[in-house]
Write a protein that holds these residues in place. Structure first.
Motif, PDB file in Angstrom:
ATOM      1  N   TRP A 261     -43.474 -12.573  -6.067  1.00 45.76           N
ATOM      2  CA  TRP A 261     -42.073 -12.691  -5.658  1.00 45.76           C
ATOM      3  C   TRP A 261     -41.610 -14.134  -5.761  1.00 45.76           C
ATOM      4  O   TRP A 261     -40.476 -14.402  -6.175  1.00 45.76           O
ATOM      5  CB  TRP A 261     -41.870 -12.153  -4.247  1.00 45.76           C
ATOM      6  CG  TRP A 261     -42.293 -10.731  -4.095  1.00 45.76           C
ATOM      7  CD1 TRP A 261     -43.217 -10.248  -3.199  1.00 45.76           C
ATOM      8  CD2 TRP A 261     -41.856  -9.588  -4.836  1.00 45.76           C
ATOM      9  NE1 TRP A 261     -43.356  -8.891  -3.353  1.00 45.76           N
ATOM     10  CE2 TRP A 261     -42.539  -8.455  -4.349  1.00 45.76           C
ATOM     11  CE3 TRP A 261     -40.954  -9.416  -5.880  1.00 45.76           C
ATOM     12  CZ2 TRP A 261     -42.342  -7.176  -4.859  1.00 45.76           C
ATOM     13  CZ3 TRP A 261     -40.764  -8.133  -6.396  1.00 45.76           C
ATOM     14  CH2 TRP A 261     -41.455  -7.035  -5.889  1.00 45.76           C
TER      15      TRP A 261
ATOM     16  N   PHE B  49     -28.106 -14.194  -1.422  1.00 42.83           N
ATOM     17  CA  PHE B  49     -29.198 -13.271  -1.143  1.00 42.83           C
ATOM     18  C   PHE B  49     -29.011 -11.969  -1.925  1.00 42.83           C
ATOM     19  O   PHE B  49     -29.941 -11.473  -2.569  1.00 42.83           O
ATOM     20  CB  PHE B  49     -29.251 -12.984   0.368  1.00 42.83           C
ATOM     21  CG  PHE B  49     -30.399 -12.115   0.786  1.00 42.83           C
ATOM     22  CD1 PHE B  49     -31.589 -12.679   1.211  1.00 42.83           C
ATOM     23  CD2 PHE B  49     -30.299 -10.734   0.758  1.00 42.83           C
ATOM     24  CE1 PHE B  49     -32.657 -11.889   1.603  1.00 42.83           C
ATOM     25  CE2 PHE B  49     -31.362  -9.928   1.149  1.00 42.83           C
ATOM     26  CZ  PHE B  49     -32.531 -10.508   1.573  1.00 42.83           C
ATOM     27  N   SER B  50     -27.801 -11.418  -1.869  1.00 39.62           N
ATOM     28  CA  SER B  50     -27.537 -10.130  -2.533  1.00 39.62           C
ATOM     29  C   SER B  50     -27.702 -10.232  -4.041  1.00 39.62           C
ATOM     30  O   SER B  50     -28.139  -9.277  -4.692  1.00 39.62           O
ATOM     31  CB  SER B  50     -26.146  -9.615  -2.179  1.00 39.62           C
ATOM     32  OG  SER B  50     -25.159 -10.556  -2.563  1.00 39.62           O
TER      33      SER B  50
ATOM     34  N   ARG C 103     -31.420 -10.191  -4.675  1.00 43.48           N
ATOM     35  CA  ARG C 103     -31.924  -8.836  -4.406  1.00 43.48           C
ATOM     36  C   ARG C 103     -31.599  -7.889  -5.555  1.00 43.48           C
ATOM     37  O   ARG C 103     -32.412  -7.064  -5.954  1.00 43.48           O
ATOM     38  CB  ARG C 103     -31.332  -8.323  -3.085  1.00 43.48           C
ATOM     39  CG  ARG C 103     -31.741  -6.907  -2.741  1.00 43.48           C
ATOM     40  CD  ARG C 103     -32.936  -6.888  -1.802  1.00 43.48           C
ATOM     41  NE  ARG C 103     -33.512  -5.576  -1.708  1.00 43.48           N
ATOM     42  CZ  ARG C 103     -33.108  -4.632  -0.863  1.00 43.48           C
ATOM     43  NH1 ARG C 103     -32.128  -4.856  -0.031  1.00 43.48           N
ATOM     44  NH2 ARG C 103     -33.722  -3.469  -0.846  1.00 43.48           N
ATOM     45  N   ARG C 104     -30.379  -7.973  -6.098  1.00 43.67           N
ATOM     46  CA  ARG C 104     -30.009  -7.116  -7.236  1.00 43.67           C
ATOM     47  C   ARG C 104     -30.844  -7.443  -8.473  1.00 43.67           C
ATOM     48  O   ARG C 104     -31.235  -6.559  -9.225  1.00 43.67           O
ATOM     49  CB  ARG C 104     -28.523  -7.260  -7.562  1.00 43.67           C
ATOM     50  CG  ARG C 104     -27.632  -6.348  -6.758  1.00 43.67           C
ATOM     51  CD  ARG C 104     -26.222  -6.287  -7.322  1.00 43.67           C
ATOM     52  NE  ARG C 104     -25.537  -7.574  -7.315  1.00 43.67           N
ATOM     53  CZ  ARG C 104     -24.885  -8.070  -6.267  1.00 43.67           C
ATOM     54  NH1 ARG C 104     -24.820  -7.391  -5.139  1.00 43.67           N
ATOM     55  NH2 ARG C 104     -24.279  -9.240  -6.366  1.00 43.67           N
TER      56      ARG C 104
ATOM     57  N   SER D  29     -34.832  -5.902  -8.286  1.00 43.85           N
ATOM     58  CA  SER D  29     -34.558  -4.621  -7.623  1.00 43.85           C
ATOM     59  C   SER D  29     -35.772  -4.023  -6.921  1.00 43.85           C
ATOM     60  O   SER D  29     -35.623  -3.238  -5.996  1.00 43.85           O
ATOM     61  CB  SER D  29     -33.990  -3.618  -8.627  1.00 43.85           C
ATOM     62  OG  SER D  29     -34.915  -3.419  -9.677  1.00 43.85           O
TER      63      SER D  29
ATOM     64  N   SER E 251     -38.189  -5.552  -1.516  1.00 42.78           N
ATOM     65  CA  SER E 251     -37.505  -5.069  -0.314  1.00 42.78           C
ATOM     66  C   SER E 251     -36.729  -6.223   0.316  1.00 42.78           C
ATOM     67  O   SER E 251     -37.025  -7.398   0.084  1.00 42.78           O
ATOM     68  CB  SER E 251     -38.506  -4.510   0.692  1.00 42.78           C
ATOM     69  OG  SER E 251     -39.287  -5.564   1.237  1.00 42.78           O
ATOM     70  N   GLN E 252     -35.764  -5.872   1.142  1.00 47.58           N
ATOM     71  CA  GLN E 252     -34.975  -6.886   1.835  1.00 47.58           C
ATOM     72  C   GLN E 252     -35.874  -7.756   2.699  1.00 47.58           C
ATOM     73  O   GLN E 252     -35.751  -8.978   2.716  1.00 47.58           O
ATOM     74  CB  GLN E 252     -33.900  -6.226   2.686  1.00 47.58           C
ATOM     75  CG  GLN E 252     -33.009  -7.222   3.391  1.00 47.58           C
ATOM     76  CD  GLN E 252     -31.802  -6.570   4.028  1.00 47.58           C
ATOM     77  OE1 GLN E 252     -31.372  -5.515   3.616  1.00 47.58           O
ATOM     78  NE2 GLN E 252     -31.249  -7.223   5.036  1.00 47.58           N
ATOM     79  N   ARG E 253     -36.805  -7.127   3.384  1.00 51.26           N
ATOM     80  CA  ARG E 253     -37.730  -7.863   4.255  1.00 51.26           C
ATOM     81  C   ARG E 253     -38.595  -8.836   3.455  1.00 51.26           C
ATOM     82  O   ARG E 253     -38.778  -9.995   3.847  1.00 51.26           O
ATOM     83  CB  ARG E 253     -38.611  -6.895   5.031  1.00 51.26           C
ATOM     84  CG  ARG E 253     -39.593  -7.591   5.958  1.00 51.26           C
ATOM     85  CD  ARG E 253     -40.433  -6.582   6.754  1.00 51.26           C
ATOM     86  NE  ARG E 253     -41.281  -7.240   7.714  1.00 51.26           N
ATOM     87  CZ  ARG E 253     -42.471  -7.798   7.425  1.00 51.26           C
ATOM     88  NH1 ARG E 253     -42.941  -7.761   6.192  1.00 51.26           N
ATOM     89  NH2 ARG E 253     -43.182  -8.378   8.366  1.00 51.26           N
TER      90      ARG E 253
ATOM     91  N   LEU F 113     -37.980 -10.142   0.512  1.00 51.75           N
ATOM     92  CA  LEU F 113     -37.165 -11.224  -0.023  1.00 51.75           C
ATOM     93  C   LEU F 113     -36.861 -12.246   1.070  1.00 51.75           C
ATOM     94  O   LEU F 113     -36.939 -13.459   0.843  1.00 51.75           O
ATOM     95  CB  LEU F 113     -35.862 -10.688  -0.626  1.00 51.75           C
ATOM     96  CG  LEU F 113     -34.924 -11.741  -1.215  1.00 51.75           C
ATOM     97  CD1 LEU F 113     -35.623 -12.628  -2.242  1.00 51.75           C
ATOM     98  CD2 LEU F 113     -33.701 -11.077  -1.822  1.00 51.75           C
ATOM     99  N   THR F 114     -36.552 -11.758   2.259  1.00 49.91           N
ATOM    100  CA  THR F 114     -36.300 -12.659   3.385  1.00 49.91           C
ATOM    101  C   THR F 114     -37.526 -13.520   3.666  1.00 49.91           C
ATOM    102  O   THR F 114     -37.425 -14.741   3.821  1.00 49.91           O
ATOM    103  CB  THR F 114     -35.918 -11.855   4.655  1.00 49.91           C
ATOM    104  OG1 THR F 114     -34.718 -11.142   4.390  1.00 49.91           O
ATOM    105  CG2 THR F 114     -35.733 -12.762   5.856  1.00 49.91           C
TER     106      THR F 114
END
Length: 147
Positions: A26, A41-42, A45-46, A49, A52-54, A56-57
């Motif tokens: 990642w 962030f979005s 994330r896109r 794909s 996961s949001q978690r 990436l955070t």
């Protein structure tokens, strides 16, 4: 290890932790995405794909903690947050590109080796073993220890 070089456990552990961090799949993808400038962030994330949001955070927080990424919050409603590579993060791009190039250049050899290994071991049961601890000789002189 090269002659005359000694390693202490603390240094080896620090290097190992950092390599695990920057070598994470990642991290490599995020650093590559941020190469041309800041992203929200979005947007990250896109582009990735499968993350996961978690995850990436966690990845962005770790990169920020390591000084590779800056997080800028703009006072808008809703708040806009952008991530950007720091100069240190930009300096990581060249070594990561070299590793990616090596992987592309040697992919056929590695796939061939994997296939040969899998064929040779097709009948063997897959057994997970606990990592073995190897005792290394202690060197006398300038520092001793393992790493």
């Amino acid at each position: 290890m090269e002659p005359g070089h000694t390693h202490d456990t603390g240094t080896c552990q620090a290097i190992s932790e950092l390599l695990a961090s920057i070598g994470d799949k990642w991290t490599v993808l995020v650093v590559e995405l941020l190469r041309d400038g800041p992203l929200r962030f979005s947007e990250i994330r896109r582009a990735v794909s499968s993350i996961s949001q978690r995850m990436l955070t966690l990845t962005l927080r770790r990169l920020e903690r390591d000084g590779l990424v800056t997080r800028t919050v703009y006072p808008t409603v809703p708040p806009r947050v952008e991530y950007e590579l720091t100069p240190l993060g930009q300096s990581l791009r060249k070594p990561l590109a070299a590793i990616a190039e090596w992987a592309r250049d040697h992919r056929p050899e590695i796939e061939q080796s994997r296939s040969a290994f899998d064929t040779a071991n097709a009948g063997a049961k897959s057994v997970q073993r606990a990592p073995r601890k190897v005792a290394l000789p202690v060197r006398s002189g300038r520092g001793s220890g393992t790493g």
